[in-house]
Write a protein that holds these residues in place. Structure first.
Motif, PDB file in Angstrom:
ATOM      1  N   UNK A   1       5.413 -38.398   1.535  1.00  0.00           N
ATOM      2  CA  UNK A   1       5.207 -37.373   0.515  1.00  0.00           C
ATOM      3  C   UNK A   1       5.754 -36.027   0.980  1.00  0.00           C
ATOM      4  N   UNK A   2       5.483 -35.655   2.231  1.00  0.00           N
ATOM      5  CA  UNK A   2       5.969 -34.368   2.734  1.00  0.00           C
ATOM      6  C   UNK A   2       7.493 -34.354   2.818  1.00  0.00           C
ATOM      7  N   UNK A   3       8.086 -35.467   3.303  1.00  0.00           N
ATOM      8  CA  UNK A   3       9.553 -35.534   3.387  1.00  0.00           C
ATOM      9  C   UNK A   3      10.178 -35.510   2.000  1.00  0.00           C
ATOM     10  N   UNK A   4       9.551 -36.194   1.035  1.00  0.00           N
ATOM     11  CA  UNK A   4      10.090 -36.244  -0.322  1.00  0.00           C
ATOM     12  C   UNK A   4      10.063 -34.863  -0.973  1.00  0.00           C
ATOM     13  N   UNK A   5       8.967 -34.108  -0.777  1.00  0.00           N
ATOM     14  CA  UNK A   5       8.883 -32.772  -1.362  1.00  0.00           C
ATOM     15  C   UNK A   5       9.919 -31.847  -0.734  1.00  0.00           C
ATOM     16  N   UNK A   6      10.099 -31.970   0.598  1.00  0.00           N
ATOM     17  CA  UNK A   6      11.132 -31.164   1.249  1.00  0.00           C
ATOM     18  C   UNK A   6      12.528 -31.560   0.769  1.00  0.00           C
ATOM     19  N   UNK A   7      12.728 -32.844   0.546  1.00  0.00           N
ATOM     20  CA  UNK A   7      14.016 -33.314   0.025  1.00  0.00           C
ATOM     21  C   UNK A   7      14.305 -32.667  -1.330  1.00  0.00           C
ATOM     22  N   UNK A   8      13.299 -32.595  -2.185  1.00  0.00           N
ATOM     23  CA  UNK A   8      13.486 -32.036  -3.524  1.00  0.00           C
ATOM     24  C   UNK A   8      13.760 -30.534  -3.479  1.00  0.00           C
ATOM     25  N   UNK A   9      13.008 -29.805  -2.650  1.00  0.00           N
ATOM     26  CA  UNK A   9      13.231 -28.352  -2.613  1.00  0.00           C
ATOM     27  C   UNK A   9      14.557 -28.014  -1.950  1.00  0.00           C
ATOM     28  N   UNK A  10      15.096 -28.917  -1.128  1.00  0.00           N
ATOM     29  CA  UNK A  10      16.409 -28.675  -0.543  1.00  0.00           C
ATOM     30  C   UNK A  10      17.539 -28.791  -1.561  1.00  0.00           C
TER      31      UNK A  10
ATOM     32  N   UNK B   1      17.059 -37.175   5.738  1.00  0.00           N
ATOM     33  CA  UNK B   1      15.754 -37.249   5.083  1.00  0.00           C
ATOM     34  C   UNK B   1      15.636 -38.490   4.202  1.00  0.00           C
ATOM     35  N   UNK B   2      16.741 -38.888   3.583  1.00  0.00           N
ATOM     36  CA  UNK B   2      16.719 -40.112   2.778  1.00  0.00           C
ATOM     37  C   UNK B   2      16.402 -41.315   3.663  1.00  0.00           C
ATOM     38  N   UNK B   3      16.982 -41.336   4.862  1.00  0.00           N
ATOM     39  CA  UNK B   3      16.686 -42.423   5.800  1.00  0.00           C
ATOM     40  C   UNK B   3      15.227 -42.445   6.200  1.00  0.00           C
ATOM     41  N   UNK B   4      14.657 -41.259   6.438  1.00  0.00           N
ATOM     42  CA  UNK B   4      13.239 -41.164   6.786  1.00  0.00           C
ATOM     43  C   UNK B   4      12.373 -41.673   5.639  1.00  0.00           C
ATOM     44  N   UNK B   5      12.678 -41.214   4.429  1.00  0.00           N
ATOM     45  CA  UNK B   5      11.852 -41.563   3.270  1.00  0.00           C
ATOM     46  C   UNK B   5      11.909 -43.054   2.982  1.00  0.00           C
TER      47      UNK B   5
ATOM     48  N   UNK C   1       4.736 -29.482   8.849  1.00  0.00           N
ATOM     49  CA  UNK C   1       5.204 -28.613   9.931  1.00  0.00           C
ATOM     50  C   UNK C   1       6.367 -29.252  10.679  1.00  0.00           C
ATOM     51  N   UNK C   2       6.279 -30.563  10.979  1.00  0.00           N
ATOM     52  CA  UNK C   2       7.338 -31.199  11.761  1.00  0.00           C
ATOM     53  C   UNK C   2       8.668 -31.165  11.017  1.00  0.00           C
ATOM     54  N   UNK C   3       8.638 -31.390   9.707  1.00  0.00           N
ATOM     55  CA  UNK C   3       9.870 -31.345   8.923  1.00  0.00           C
ATOM     56  C   UNK C   3      10.413 -29.922   8.867  1.00  0.00           C
ATOM     57  N   UNK C   4       9.522 -28.959   8.600  1.00  0.00           N
ATOM     58  CA  UNK C   4       9.954 -27.565   8.521  1.00  0.00           C
ATOM     59  C   UNK C   4      10.426 -27.050   9.878  1.00  0.00           C
TER      60      UNK C   4
END
Length: 451
Positions: A187-196, A296-300, A51-54
Motif C-alpha cells: 500500500x505504501x509503495x503503491x501510493x508513492x508510485x501514484x504520487x510520483x 517500485x513496480x517490481x516491489x509492488x 519512511x523507508x520508501x521516502x
C-alpha cells in the motif's frame, strides 16, 4: 516446549473458570479475528514503511544538508531509518509488558495510535531549506515514535490470530498476520508510485507529503477495527486461570534467554535481507540509472505475489515442520545474493521484476510466512508477547535497521553491488546457523501441546 514459570500469587479467577474457556474460537469468530487483525496490521505497517520508501527517494535531498555526492544525503536519511529500528526494542519491551499483563488488544490500540500520529506529523514537517537542522531533528523524533510503536505491533498482531487458531493449522493462520505487514508495504509503495506520476517539481515540493497525510484516515479506521476485536483465546484462558507473570519482560529474559537468542538469529536474514531487497535496491536502481517507476513496480508486484506465497509457506510448515520451510528461505537468500544484482544490472524490466520475485515471494516469503508460528511456539502464553517482541525487535536494530545504511555506505565507497551481495550472504548465514540450533516446534512433531 517452554519450561514452567513462576506466576503471580494473586489469582482472581477460579480454576474451573479457565477450564470452561475453549483453547480456540469457532470458525466464524476466527475469520473475523483474522480479517480485523490483517486490516489493523496493514494500516500500521503502511505508516512504518512509508519512511523507508521516502528515505530512498526524497528525504536525502529534502531534510539533510546537500553535499557533492547525492548518496550522502540518502545515507543520512537511512541513518534516520536505523534510528527508528533502535527504538523498536524499547517498544517491544513496553508493549510486551502491556500485552502480557493487560491484553493483546489494549497494546495494539496504543501502538496504532502512536504510529498514526507520528506518521501524520511527518507530512507537515518543514524541509532543511526552510528551517535548517531543525528539519532532520524533528524527522528523527517522529521516526523514534514510529519505532516504538512498530516494536510493539508485530508480536501482538501475530498473537491475536495464532492464539485463537487450531494447533494443526497454526502455521497457516499465523501467516495471515504477515499479510498485514506485506499489505502495508504494498500500500505504501503503491501510493508513492501514484504520487510520483505528478510533475517532478510538484512531487518534490508537496506531492511526497500526501502518503503521510493520508495516515489520519488510516488511523481512524484502524482504531475502530481493533477496538472491536475480542481478546485472543489463549490469553483469555490464561488470564482466567490467573497465569500472569508480574514482570513478563524480566521473567522471559531470566527463564528463556536461549529462546530469545534463537528468535534473534531467525530474524537476521528475514529482516536484514529483505530491507536490502526492498529499500536499498531502490537506491541501487537510481544509482545505475533505472527509473524509480520500474523499481517500485517490481516491489509492488513481487510483494503482492508474496501475500499469496507466504500463506502457502505457512501451510507447508504445518505439514513438514517450521525449520525446513524457514531454511528454504534463509539458504535461498545465500543462493540469489549475486544473481539478484546481476538481474538488476541488465536494466531490463522483466529481469528486474524476476529479481524481486525471487527475493520477496520465494526467499523472504518462506521465512516471513513461517516466522509467526515458529517464534510463538518458543514461548508460553504468559510471557509470549514479551519474548517474541524482544527477540524480533532487538535483532531488527542490527539487521533491518543497519542493512540499508551499511549497503548504501558500501555502494558509496565501492560504486559496485558485489560488497552488498556479500553482506546479504553474511546476514543469511547467521540465520542458517541459528536454525541448526533451533528445535522444531510444530506440535505434531514435538508431541507437546503449547502451554
Amino acid at each position: 516446549m517452554a519450561t514452567p514459570h513462576t506466576f503471580s500469587a494473586a489469582t482472581t479467577h477460579p480454576a474451573n473458570a479457565a477450564d470452561a474457556l475453549p483453547d480456540q474460537v469457532d470458525a466464524k469468530s476466527l475469520k473475523r479475528i483474522v480479517f480485523a487483525s490483517v486490516m489493523g496490521n496493514a494500516l500500521e505497517w503502511y505508516d512504518f514503511f512509508l519512511y523507508s520508501t521516502a528515505a530512498a527517494l526524497v528525504f536525502g535531498s529534502l531534510f539533510f544538508p546537500k553535499g557533492t555526492d547525492p548518496l550522502l544525503g540518502t545515507l543520512a536519511a537511512f541513518a534516520g531509518f536505523a534510528v527508528g529500528f533502535a527504538a523498536r526494542p524499547f517498544g517491544g519491551a513496553l508493549f510486551g509488558h502491556i500485552g502480557d499483563r493487560y491484553g493483546r488488544k489494549t497494546a495494539l490500540v496504543w501502538t496504532l495510535s502512536i504510529m498514526g500520529g507520528a506518521t501524520f506529523m511527518i507530512g507537515f514537517l518543514p524541509t532543511y531549506a526552510q528551517v535548517g537542522l531543525w528539519s532532520p531533528a524533528l524527522l528523527l523524533v517522529l521516526r523514534l515514535l514510529q519505532g516504538v510503536a512498530a516494536g510493539g505491533e508485530w508480536g501482538g498482531g501475530v498473537l491475536m490470530i495464532s492464539e485463537s487458531a487450531p494447533q494443526e493449522k497454526r502455521g497457516f493462520y499465523a501467516a495471515w498476520s504477515q499479510i498485514g505487514v506485506g499489505g502495508g508495504f504494498v500500500l505504501s509503495a503503491a501510493v508513492f508510485f501514484l504520487v510520483q506520476l505528478l510533475p517532478k517539481d510538484a512531487f518534490m515540493s508537496w506531492g511526497w507529503r500526501i502518503p503521510f497525510l493520508l495516515s489520519i484516515m488510516i488511523f481512524g479506521v484502524g482504531v475502530y477495527v481493533r477496538s472491536r476485536l475480542p481478546e485472543s483465546a489463549e490469553f483469555a484462558k490464561a488470564e482466567a486461570a490467573g497465569r500472569k507473570a508480574r514482570m513478563p519482560v524480566f521473567e522471559v529474559i531470566r527463564k528463556h534467554p536461549k529462546e530469545i537468542l534463537m528468535a534473534m538469529g531467525l530474524r537476521v536474514a528475514e529482516n536484514g535481507g529483505s530491507y536490502i531487497v526492498l529499500a536499498f535496491s531502490l537506491v541501487y536502481g537510481k544509482f545505475i540509472g533505472i527509473s524509480n517507476k520500474v523499481m517500485l513496480a517490481g516491489v509492488i508486484v513481487s510483494m503482492s505475489l508474496e501475500l499469496v506465497t507466504m500463506l502457502l509457506w505457512g501451510r507447508l510448515s504445518d505439514r513438514i515442520g517450521r525449520k525446513p520451510v524457514y531454511m528454504i528461505g534463509a539458504a535461498g537468500f545465500v543462493v540469489i545474493a549475486f544473481p539478484f544484482f546481476w538481474l538488476i544490472d541488465t536494466q531490463i524490466p522483466a529481469l528486474i521484476w524476476l529479481a524481486f520475485l525471487l527475493g520477496n515471494a520465494v526467499c523472504h516469503g518462506a521465512m516471513i510466512g513461517t516466522q509467526p508460528s515458529l517464534m510463538g511456539e518458543l514461548f508460553s502464553t504468559e510471557v509470549r508477547y514479551s519474548g517474541m517482541a524482544l527477540g524480533h525487535e532487538i535483532a531488527s536494530v542490527f539487521a533491518g535497521g543497519l542493512s540499508p545504511l551499511v549497503a548504501t555506505a558500501l555502494l558509496a565507497h565501492y560504486h559496485a553491488a558485489w560488497p552488498v551481495a556479500l553482506l546479504m550472504i553474511g546476514l543469511s548465514m547467521v540465520t542458517v546457523v541459528s536454525l541448526l540450533f533451533t528445535r522444531e516446534t510444530r506440535p505434531s512433531v514435538s508431541g507437546k501441546k503449547r502451554p
